[in-house]
Design a protein around this motif. Structure first.
Motif, PDB file in Angstrom:
ATOM      1  N   ILE A  15      -1.270  -6.511   3.750  1.00 27.00           N
ATOM      2  CA  ILE A  15      -0.162  -5.636   4.139  1.00 27.00           C
ATOM      3  C   ILE A  15      -0.497  -4.221   3.707  1.00 27.00           C
ATOM      4  CG2 ILE A  15       2.313  -5.123   3.826  1.00 27.00           C
ATOM      5  CD1 ILE A  15       2.670  -8.121   3.056  1.00 27.00           C
TER       6      ILE A  15
ATOM      7  N   ILE B  42       2.932  -1.350   8.099  1.00 24.84           N
ATOM      8  CA  ILE B  42       4.324  -0.916   8.283  1.00 24.84           C
ATOM      9  C   ILE B  42       4.423   0.547   7.890  1.00 24.84           C
ATOM     10  CG2 ILE B  42       6.725  -1.254   7.556  1.00 24.84           C
ATOM     11  CD1 ILE B  42       5.942  -4.112   6.669  1.00 24.84           C
TER      12      ILE B  42
ATOM     13  N   THR C 122       8.915   1.244  11.479  1.00 26.44           N
ATOM     14  CA  THR C 122      10.240   1.045  10.886  1.00 26.44           C
ATOM     15  C   THR C 122      10.758   2.334  10.252  1.00 26.44           C
ATOM     16  OG1 THR C 122       9.689   0.482   8.579  1.00 26.44           O
ATOM     17  CG2 THR C 122       9.445  -1.276  10.208  1.00 26.44           C
TER      18      THR C 122
ATOM     19  N   GLY D  90       7.089  -9.170   8.720  1.00 31.82           N
ATOM     20  CA  GLY D  90       7.902  -8.001   8.391  1.00 31.82           C
ATOM     21  C   GLY D  90       9.374  -8.365   8.261  1.00 31.82           C
TER      22      GLY D  90
END
Length: 194
Positions: free
Chosen positions: A63, A91, A116, A156
């Motif tokens: 991640i 992300i 996001t 996520g």
């Protein structure tokens, strides 16, 4: 489950996220990346991160969290996406989305990216201000979810649900129009009252 997690930008939001994700994946290694050596030193000292690295030393990540200003995200995101493997999830936490999504729309690893915008923060900044629970009950807007690989989207969503966030969906263009309207409304009100 042991994961290798990079947090690019160990300011307030990145550090708070690092604290939360360490609770979700306690055996994981959290690696901080930041242009500020002071922030990295403080994040290490507070055990928010386990190691520090650079943008060009990202290796086999599970991640990657990108929590820097939008202009910086636009500059570094294509490079970050080059460092992923098939299972990596990237992300970003940028406050606007259209320009970010546009810059990677044709990137060969676009499916690894989840755009996001967490609506969270305090008046303080930096890793010294980081604390548990910042994201609990807060909204997070996910943009252009259909462009993210299904398994990465599910990871996520799992993370955001475990953090007890309220998840909403928008396309990146609508997101920016809504955020601009909401953020300018308070300025207009203040001006009119003045």
């Amino acid at each position: 489950m042991k994961k290798k997690i990079y947090v690019i930008g160990v300011g307030l939001i990145g550090s708070c996220f690092a604290i939360e994700i360490k609770k979700l994946f306690p055996k994981s290694i959290i690696i901080g990346v930041d242009k500020s050596e002071i922030h990295l030193k403080k994040a290490l000292e507070l055990e928010i991160i386990d190691e520090k690295s650079t943008l060009f030393q990202i290796n086999n990540p599970d991640i990657i969290i990108v929590s820097v200003p939008v202009k910086s995200i636009i500059n570094i995101l294509p490079t970050v996406l080059k460092s992923v493997n098939n299972n990596s999830l990237v992300i970003d936490f940028g406050s606007t989305k259209k320009s970010i999504c546009q810059i990677v729309k044709d990137h060969p690893n676009r499916q690894n990216f989840l755009a996001t915008h967490p609506i969270a923060g305090t008046e303080f900044s930096g890793p010294a201000a980081a604390h548990e629970g910042l994201f609990e009950g807060k909204n997070i807007i996910i943009c252009d979810k259909h462009k993210t690989d299904k398994s990465k989207l599910e990871l996520g969503l799992k993370i955001f649900n475990l953090m007890k966030m309220k998840i909403g969906y928008m396309d990146s263009d609508s997101h920016d129009k809504h955020i601009a309207y909401v953020s300018h409304l308070s300025h207009i009100s203040s001006f009119m009252l003045g």
